[in-house]
Write a protein that holds these residues in place. Structure first.
Motif, PDB file in Angstrom:
ATOM      1  N   LYS A  77     -10.371  24.507   5.708  1.00  0.00           N
ATOM      2  CA  LYS A  77     -11.541  24.132   4.908  1.00  0.00           C
ATOM      3  C   LYS A  77     -12.626  23.535   5.803  1.00  0.00           C
ATOM      4  O   LYS A  77     -12.371  22.611   6.585  1.00  0.00           O
ATOM      5  N   LYS A 107     -20.149  26.414   4.128  1.00  0.00           N
ATOM      6  CA  LYS A 107     -19.344  27.347   3.348  1.00  0.00           C
ATOM      7  C   LYS A 107     -19.409  28.746   3.940  1.00  0.00           C
ATOM      8  O   LYS A 107     -20.282  29.067   4.743  1.00  0.00           O
ATOM      9  N   GLN A 125     -21.614  35.179  -2.274  1.00  0.00           N
ATOM     10  CA  GLN A 125     -20.793  34.333  -3.140  1.00  0.00           C
ATOM     11  C   GLN A 125     -19.854  33.483  -2.304  1.00  0.00           C
ATOM     12  O   GLN A 125     -19.176  33.987  -1.389  1.00  0.00           O
ATOM     13  N   ASP A 126     -19.799  32.186  -2.600  1.00  0.00           N
ATOM     14  CA  ASP A 126     -18.896  31.272  -1.903  1.00  0.00           C
ATOM     15  C   ASP A 126     -17.460  31.764  -2.083  1.00  0.00           C
ATOM     16  O   ASP A 126     -17.011  31.967  -3.221  1.00  0.00           O
ATOM     17  N   GLU A 182     -14.740  30.306  -1.934  1.00  0.00           N
ATOM     18  CA  GLU A 182     -13.878  29.398  -2.693  1.00  0.00           C
ATOM     19  C   GLU A 182     -13.982  29.634  -4.198  1.00  0.00           C
ATOM     20  O   GLU A 182     -13.118  29.192  -4.956  1.00  0.00           O
ATOM     21  N   SER A 183     -15.032  30.320  -4.630  1.00  0.00           N
ATOM     22  CA  SER A 183     -15.197  30.603  -6.057  1.00  0.00           C
ATOM     23  C   SER A 183     -14.640  31.977  -6.435  1.00  0.00           C
ATOM     24  O   SER A 183     -14.660  32.349  -7.605  1.00  0.00           O
ATOM     25  N   ILE A 184     -14.119  32.724  -5.457  1.00  0.00           N
ATOM     26  CA  ILE A 184     -13.581  34.060  -5.708  1.00  0.00           C
ATOM     27  C   ILE A 184     -12.071  33.966  -5.895  1.00  0.00           C
ATOM     28  O   ILE A 184     -11.381  33.386  -5.054  1.00  0.00           O
TER      29      ILE A 184
END
Length: 255
Positions: A45, A50, A56-57, A59-61
């Motif tokens: 991390k 990011k 698209q980040d 971490e949101s996928i």
């Protein structure tokens, strides 16, 4: 990024790669090349910042959706697994399967086709533990292709291989980028390989410094000296009407 409570080993780094392009990452041993890859993919991390995939980040996928788009080939080590080549490649279909689903005919088709694409179909029934380093590397690349990714990330894919197998891997990377429009990120210890195949290069320097840009502009004698503490000479040679770039290490920099 930094490990534990240690100070950052990566700071203010920013780079991107487009469709059908190759990015090489260079730097001395222990500078953080593999760490950059792991942060980029979310294995580690970022302390801040990011990684974006198509804006698209990551971490949101959802994890399975992310790994349907990304494939990772780690540094090849001799395998002790009793998998055949085909069984190893089938693992690359995992992101496309349900939690308890077994590979079906469609998955078998993609796995076999991936072995053919890398020229390693003859290894489908051989145990990975009985393969040479070059053969295992081809199988691992085939495993990554079986998932039909858009982004292929390779960590030192040509290290430990002889001249012939290095060329096989480099030519394969160029072919995949050209024919499948893959985006490829490659960690390498060989600046000459970066010159041969990459469109862009990221060079990590001491003190969290870095340079990034067009490969033929970034790989120069000044930047090589700063990154590796080695004086080099860079020139081009022409063989059979084909121009090649060559990097010759001359001497250590006297600190």
């Amino acid at each position: 990024f930094g490990y534990g409570k240690e100070k950052n080993i990566i700071e203010n780094i920013s780079f991107r790669i487009g469709e059908g392009s190759i990015l090489s990452i260079l730097g001395s041993n222990g500078i953080g090349k593999t760490t950059v890859l792991k942060c980029m993919m979310g294995f580690l991390k970022w302390r801040c910042g990011k990684s974006l995939l198509n804006g698209q980040d990551i971490e949101s996928i959802p994890v399975n959706k992310l790994w349907q788009q990304i494939a990772y080939v780690p540094q090849a080590k001799s395998s002790t697994f009793s998998f055949t080549g085909l069984e190893m490649v089938l693992i690359g279909r995992s992101p496309h399967l349900g939690t308890f689903a077994q590979p079906g005919e469609r998955d078998m088709f993609f796995a076999q086709n991936a072995l053919r694409e890398v020229g390693a179909y003859y290894l489908k029934d051989r145990l990975c533990s009985q393969m040479s380093g070059g053969e295992l590397q081809l199988v691992l690349i085939a495993r990554s292709l079986a998932g039909n990714p858009n982004l292929l990330i390779l960590d030192e894919p040509e290290s430990g291989l002889d001249f012939k197998n290095q060329l096989i891997i480099l030519e394969l990377i160029k072919k995949l980028t050209r024919e499948k429009r893959l985006s490829v990120v490659i960690n390498t210890h060989y600046p000459m390989h970066a010159l041969q195949i990459s469109d862009y290069t990221l060079i990590l320097n001491k003190g969290c410094g870095y340079v990034y840009g067009d490969t033929k502009r970034i790989i120069n004698e000044k930047n090589m000296r700063a990154a590796f503490d080695v004086n080099v000479y860079i020139d081009t040679i022409e063989v059979n009407n084909v121009v090649y770039n060559d990097i010759i290490p001359l001497s250590l920099v006297n600190n």
